[in-house]
Write an enzyme that holds these catalytic residues in place. Structure first.
Site, PDB file in Angstrom:
ATOM      1  N   ALA A  66       0.870  -1.168   0.000  1.00 29.82           N
ATOM      2  CA  ALA A  66       0.000   0.000   0.000  1.00 29.82           C
ATOM      3  C   ALA A  66       0.911   1.224   0.000  1.00 29.82           C
ATOM      4  O   ALA A  66       2.054   1.150   0.462  1.00 29.82           O
ATOM      5  CB  ALA A  66      -0.871  -0.007   1.243  1.00 29.82           C
ATOM      6  N   GLY A 111       0.726  -4.945   0.913  1.00 32.60           N
ATOM      7  CA  GLY A 111      -0.440  -5.057   0.024  1.00 32.60           C
ATOM      8  C   GLY A 111      -0.123  -5.777  -1.276  1.00 32.60           C
ATOM      9  O   GLY A 111      -1.024  -6.316  -1.925  1.00 32.60           O
ATOM     10  N   GLU A 114      -0.484  -9.304  -0.407  1.00 32.03           N
ATOM     11  CA  GLU A 114      -1.910  -9.530  -0.158  1.00 32.03           C
ATOM     12  C   GLU A 114      -2.716  -9.600  -1.455  1.00 32.03           C
ATOM     13  O   GLU A 114      -3.629 -10.408  -1.588  1.00 32.03           O
ATOM     14  CB  GLU A 114      -2.459  -8.425   0.760  1.00 32.03           C
ATOM     15  CG  GLU A 114      -1.936  -8.553   2.192  1.00 32.03           C
ATOM     16  CD  GLU A 114      -2.254  -7.326   3.042  1.00 32.03           C
ATOM     17  OE1 GLU A 114      -1.739  -6.235   2.708  1.00 32.03           O
ATOM     18  OE2 GLU A 114      -3.012  -7.459   4.006  1.00 32.03           O
ATOM     19  N   GLU A 134       4.562  -5.014   7.456  1.00 32.29           N
ATOM     20  CA  GLU A 134       3.792  -3.964   8.148  1.00 32.29           C
ATOM     21  C   GLU A 134       4.247  -3.715   9.581  1.00 32.29           C
ATOM     22  O   GLU A 134       4.251  -2.567  10.040  1.00 32.29           O
ATOM     23  CB  GLU A 134       2.289  -4.321   8.162  1.00 32.29           C
ATOM     24  CG  GLU A 134       1.583  -4.178   6.833  1.00 32.29           C
ATOM     25  CD  GLU A 134       1.702  -5.399   5.930  1.00 32.29           C
ATOM     26  OE1 GLU A 134       2.474  -6.334   6.245  1.00 32.29           O
ATOM     27  OE2 GLU A 134       1.007  -5.418   4.900  1.00 32.29           O
TER      28      GLU A 134
HETATM   29  N1  COA Z   1       4.593   3.189  -0.590  1.00 36.17           N
HETATM   30  C1  COA Z   1       4.996   4.358  -1.123  1.00 36.17           C
HETATM   31  N2  COA Z   1       6.147   4.513  -1.788  1.00 36.17           N
HETATM   32  C2  COA Z   1       6.915   3.422  -1.937  1.00 36.17           C
HETATM   33  C3  COA Z   1       6.574   2.163  -1.398  1.00 36.17           C
HETATM   34  C4  COA Z   1       5.352   2.074  -0.705  1.00 36.17           C
HETATM   35  N3  COA Z   1       4.919   0.931  -0.177  1.00 36.17           N
HETATM   36  N4  COA Z   1       7.554   1.284  -1.668  1.00 36.17           N
HETATM   37  C5  COA Z   1       8.477   1.958  -2.377  1.00 36.17           C
HETATM   38  N5  COA Z   1       8.095   3.250  -2.529  1.00 36.17           N
HETATM   39  C6  COA Z   1       8.800   4.325  -3.253  1.00 36.17           C
HETATM   40  C7  COA Z   1       9.980   4.845  -2.450  1.00 36.17           C
HETATM   41  O1  COA Z   1       9.556   5.801  -1.473  1.00 36.17           O
HETATM   42  C8  COA Z   1      10.816   5.446  -3.555  1.00 36.17           C
HETATM   43  O2  COA Z   1      10.243   6.673  -3.931  1.00 36.17           O
HETATM   44  P1  COA Z   1      11.183   7.963  -4.243  1.00 36.17           P
HETATM   45  O3  COA Z   1      12.095   7.495  -5.346  1.00 36.17           O
HETATM   46  O4  COA Z   1      10.207   9.013  -4.673  1.00 36.17           O
HETATM   47  O5  COA Z   1      11.903   8.248  -2.967  1.00 36.17           O
HETATM   48  C9  COA Z   1      10.608   4.475  -4.716  1.00 36.17           C
HETATM   49  O6  COA Z   1       9.375   3.805  -4.435  1.00 36.17           O
HETATM   50  C10 COA Z   1      11.685   3.447  -4.850  1.00 36.17           C
HETATM   51  O7  COA Z   1      11.815   2.735  -3.625  1.00 36.17           O
HETATM   52  P2  COA Z   1      13.188   2.662  -2.774  1.00 36.17           P
HETATM   53  O8  COA Z   1      12.836   2.443  -1.332  1.00 36.17           O
HETATM   54  O9  COA Z   1      14.066   3.821  -3.090  1.00 36.17           O
HETATM   55  O10 COA Z   1      13.829   1.325  -3.396  1.00 36.17           O
HETATM   56  P3  COA Z   1      14.871   0.351  -2.667  1.00 36.17           P
HETATM   57  O11 COA Z   1      15.415  -0.526  -3.737  1.00 36.17           O
HETATM   58  O12 COA Z   1      15.821   1.121  -1.800  1.00 36.17           O
HETATM   59  O13 COA Z   1      13.954  -0.550  -1.687  1.00 36.17           O
HETATM   60  C11 COA Z   1      12.004  -1.812  -1.061  1.00 36.17           C
HETATM   61  C12 COA Z   1      12.926  -1.360  -2.211  1.00 36.17           C
HETATM   62  C13 COA Z   1      10.826  -2.537  -1.678  1.00 36.17           C
HETATM   63  C14 COA Z   1      12.770  -2.760  -0.106  1.00 36.17           C
HETATM   64  C15 COA Z   1      11.543  -0.547  -0.271  1.00 36.17           C
HETATM   65  O14 COA Z   1      11.012   0.375  -1.208  1.00 36.17           O
HETATM   66  C16 COA Z   1      10.472  -0.838   0.756  1.00 36.17           C
HETATM   67  O15 COA Z   1      10.772  -1.348   1.812  1.00 36.17           O
HETATM   68  N6  COA Z   1       9.220  -0.455   0.462  1.00 36.17           N
HETATM   69  C17 COA Z   1       8.140  -0.545   1.375  1.00 36.17           C
HETATM   70  C18 COA Z   1       7.673  -1.968   1.523  1.00 36.17           C
HETATM   71  C19 COA Z   1       6.614  -2.063   2.605  1.00 36.17           C
HETATM   72  O16 COA Z   1       6.882  -1.892   3.776  1.00 36.17           O
HETATM   73  N7  COA Z   1       5.385  -2.335   2.186  1.00 36.17           N
HETATM   74  C20 COA Z   1       4.281  -2.472   3.055  1.00 36.17           C
HETATM   75  C21 COA Z   1       3.530  -1.220   3.149  1.00 36.17           C
HETATM   76  S1  COA Z   1       2.177  -1.366   4.274  1.00 36.17           S
END
Ligand code: COA
Length: 259
Positions: A66, A111, A114, A134
């Site tokens: 999400a 999500g 999910e 989460e």
């Molecule tokens: N919601 C909003 N933005 C998200 C996102 C999310 N769930 N997951 C990634 N993004 C965005 C990042 O903020 C970043 O945006 P920016 O370039 O404008 O700063 C872009 O997507 C790229 O992600 P980034 O974190 O820079 O890539 P990474 O390779 O360093 O890490 C992940 C990849 C997937 C490990 C990391 O993005 C992450 O942990 N995301 C969240 C996962 C999560 O907790 N999901 C559950 C949400 S309830």
């Protein structure tokens, strides 16, 4: 049909739906949920479509969850409404009456995991990573993860994923039954489309009724989903939620206190 955040391509009897926000790793915001809702209602009524593949744009992610940036503006009530909206859209996918195959081409987190579980079949590329992170953000699953994960991988594996928040490899996901098949990197969409082709040659009524009968074994799903909404919304009244979400957005480690 055209959508702001999705691509829909129909070839023969197979539709491919691509969530198309690659710069945000295809994170699910309100617009994506609206688009998925409209797209899947359309696919449900289009008799020419017999199987659907759902995937994410770009090389890196299926869906990274999400959209965390939306969480800062929710109170408990707003959080409950968001969870309910996500659950309704995912239920629409699960109840489509035609098989939906998730082609997991990279991260499927929160999500993202999910929505993959609301699909009927999951195929992951070997570089995919799946999980429910989460708890590292101060919240819990709100789009059905607490209900569908134990049903798919068993209680022990589900509780491990739900409480550690760890990402698992495609190989482990295959071992615990979270995905049906693991394929070479870059091959998930092709493998899913091939399976959708096989399905599309079977008798549509037989397929639809098989889905209906198998999904009916989940008699208590709706009750569990409602409990999840209630508990999910409670996390939005905690200090840990504010800390977890701020830490993600500020790219630092959270410091949780349990308040
Ligand atoms: N919601 C909003 N933005 C998200 C996102 C999310 N769930 N997951 C990634 N993004 C965005 C990042 O903020 C970043 O945006 P920016 O370039 O404008 O700063 C872009 O997507 C790229 O992600 P980034 O974190 O820079 O890539 P990474 O390779 O360093 O890490 C992940 C990849 C997937 C490990 C990391 O993005 C992450 O942990 N995301 C969240 C996962 C999560 O907790 N999901 C559950 C949400 S309830």
């Amino acid at each position: 049909m055209e959508f702001k955040t999705l691509l829909l391509e129909v070839t023969g009897a197979v539709a491919v739906v691509t969530i198309n926000r690659p710069d945000k790793l295809n994170a699910l915001n309100a617009q994506v949920l609206d688009d998925l809702d409209a797209c899947f209602s359309h696919l449900g009524t289009d008799d020419a479509v017999r199987a659907v593949v759902l995937t994410g744009a770009g090389e890196k992610a299926f869906v990274a969850g999400a959209d965390i940036s939306q969480f800062t503006k929710f109170d408990a009530q707003g959080a409950a409404a968001f969870a309910r909206r996500g659950q309704d859209v995912f239920n629409r996918i699960e109840q489509l009456g035609k098989p939906v195959i998730a082609a997991i081409n990279g991260f499927a987190l929160g999500g993202g995991c999910e929505i993959a579980m609301a699909c009927h079949i999951r195929i992951a590329s070997a570089n995919a990573r799946l999980g429910q992170p989460e708890v590292g953000l101060g919240l819990m699953c709100g789009f059905g993860g607490t209900q569908r994960l134990p049903r798919i991988v068993g209680m022990g594996n589900a509780l491990e994923l739900l409480t550690t928040g760890s990402h698992i490899t495609a190989e482990r996901a295959l071992m615990i039954g979270l995905v049906n098949q693991m394929v070479e990197p870059g091959e998930a969409l092709a493998a899913a489309t091939k399976m959708a082709g096989v399905i599309s040659k079977q008798a549509p009524n037989g397929v639809r009724l098989s889905l209906q009968a198998a999904l009916a074994t989940d008699a208590h799903l709706a009750e569990g989903l409602e409990l999840e909404v209630e508990l999910f919304s409670q996390t939005f009244e905690t200090e840990d939620l504010t800390e977890g979400v701020s830490a993600f957005l500020e790219r630092r480690r959270p410091d949780f206190t349990g308040r």
